[in-house]
Design a protein around this motif. Structure first.
Motif, mmCIF file in Angstrom:
data_model
loop_
_atom_site.group_PDB
_atom_site.id
_atom_site.type_symbol
_atom_site.label_atom_id
_atom_site.label_comp_id
_atom_site.label_asym_id
_atom_site.label_seq_id
_atom_site.Cartn_x
_atom_site.Cartn_y
_atom_site.Cartn_z
ATOM 1 N N ALA A 287 47.329 74.910 116.711
ATOM 2 C CA ALA A 287 47.592 73.529 116.283
ATOM 3 C C ALA A 287 48.950 73.056 116.779
ATOM 4 O O ALA A 287 49.102 71.898 117.211
ATOM 5 C CB ALA A 287 47.527 73.432 114.763
ATOM 6 N N ALA B 118 45.317 79.643 113.686
ATOM 7 C CA ALA B 118 45.121 78.194 113.648
ATOM 8 C C ALA B 118 46.458 77.471 113.759
ATOM 9 O O ALA B 118 46.570 76.446 114.446
ATOM 10 C CB ALA B 118 44.410 77.792 112.359
ATOM 11 N N GLY C 174 42.574 74.473 114.323
ATOM 12 C CA GLY C 174 43.835 74.189 114.999
ATOM 13 C C GLY C 174 43.740 72.953 115.875
ATOM 14 O O GLY C 174 44.660 72.125 115.906
ATOM 15 N N GLY D 205 48.258 73.863 109.620
ATOM 16 C CA GLY D 205 47.704 74.900 110.482
ATOM 17 C C GLY D 205 47.946 76.295 109.947
ATOM 18 O O GLY D 205 47.013 77.106 109.835
#
Length: 361
Positions: free
Chosen positions: A238, A234, A210, A227
């Motif tokens: 992100a 993630a 991320g 992501g």
């Protein structure tokens, strides 16, 4: 006795009743402005509406990129006449600034603090790498100053939105702006397809990926796509990192305004004033973001404000496409694309390098 009828007021009397000669003059001026700008604004709005519809069908590409591509295509097939130019110019500048202000309502200033130094340190390193690579590689490839600046800013911060933000300050040629956005888009698409596979190959954690995606991919939609294709965690991280990174366009715009002022003074005596190029719209962006942070903007308004911001920026980028000269872009050659590749690689590698050095991978 016969009653007398009062005569109907003449035009001047009607103007006085409606607010006086000053109000009548203002209405005449606004009418003249509308007649001058309406054709170009309607053209840019119509093409932008098509881009927004296509953007929903192809979210990986996104309406902003589709807008600028459609604008270029329309100009290539049949260049707009002189009657359209004032409205197109207005959309590519003033509407562009309004779109940046509207984006501020979607970003609370507190989001920067919540991400903490964990992401800001990596972001600072990648932004530095982007600008150093754009300057050094751009000079080696003999890419024009404005074009390498736009590619550097777009890669360092947030793609087309960052390019849109600095355009009113540095005032590059429209085709340079279009070329820079197209170059950024190319590597956004590559990143969406390549990053998840590389993340699994490198055995990155959800937070590690991320942070990498949020600091090394340019456009927000591409960050979200990469992501969440890796994992939900993630994608969440992100997105937050990317929003934090986007706020750094404010100090960068201010720094560019100061640089423009310094260059003008260096050239000798002139009537240049900093307030003419100062990005006042950035202050309104901060005010909008502050209003969001303080809870002054009702939550029910946010979807509408987001839609308005997206529509304005697509319209502005469409107008830039309508102003772009494809023949001049073709004459530029492959060097800007090579520059975009080099800057993007520098950002991606520096993000991983800083995380590894800090023991975060």
């Amino acid at each position: 006795m016969h009653s007398r009828r009062h005569p109907q007021p003449e035009a001047a009397d009607a103007a006085a009743i409606a607010g006086g000669p000053a109000a009548a003059a203002a209405r005449r001026a606004s009418g003249a402005w509308l007649r001058t700008h309406a054709p170009g604004l309607l053209l840019a709005g119509a093409v932008a509406a098509v881009a927004l519809a296509l953007g929903k069908a192809a979210p990986l590409i996104g309406a902003p990129v589709i807008g600028i591509v459609l604008g270029i295509a329309v100009r290539t097939l049949r260049a707009p006449g002189a009657a359209f130019l004032p409205g197109i110019r207005y959309a590519s500048r003033q509407v562009l600034q309004a779109s940046i202000v509207a984006l501020g309502f979607g970003l609370g200033l507190g989001q920067v603090a919540r991400t903490g130094l964990h992401s800001l340190s990596v972001t600072a390193a990648t932004i530095t790498a982007a600008f150093v690579a754009a300057w050094a590689l751009g000079r080696a490839l003999r890419v024009r100053d404005d074009l390498r600046l736009l590619i550097g800013v777009g890669t360092a911060i947030c793609g087309g939105s960052a390019i849109a933000a600095v355009t009113p300050i540095v005032r590059p040629d429209e085709h340079d702006t279009a070329f820079a956005i197209s170059t950024i888009f190319l590597f956004n698409l590559v990143a969406v397809l390549l990053f998840p596979a590389l993340g699994h190959l490198l055995h990155l954690s959800d937070l590690g990926f991320g942070l990498w995606a949020g600091t090394a991919i340019n456009d927000t939609s591409s960050v979200v796509a990469a992501g969440y294709s890796y994992s939900h965690a993630a994608g969440d991280y992100a997105t937050i990192v990317k929003l934090t990174r986007a706020t750094l366009i404010v100090p960068i715009c201010l720094a560019l305004a100061m640089l423009v002022a310094w260059r003008e003074r260096k050239r000798g005596p002139s009537d240049f004033r900093l307030r003419r190029v100062f990005p006042w719209f950035i202050l309104w962006f901060v005010a909008a973001s502050g209003a969001r942070t303080l809870g002054l903007v009702p939550a029910a308004w946010l979807p509408g404000l987001h839609t308005a911001a997206e529509g304005l920026i697509v319209m502005a980028l469409t107008a830039i496409g309508l102003s772009a000269d494809l023949r001049r872009m073709a004459a530029t050659g492959a060097r800007p694309i090579l520059l975009g590749l080099g800057v993007w690689a520098a950002v991606a590698l520096s993000s991983l390098g800083v995380q590894y050095a800090m023991g975060q991978l």
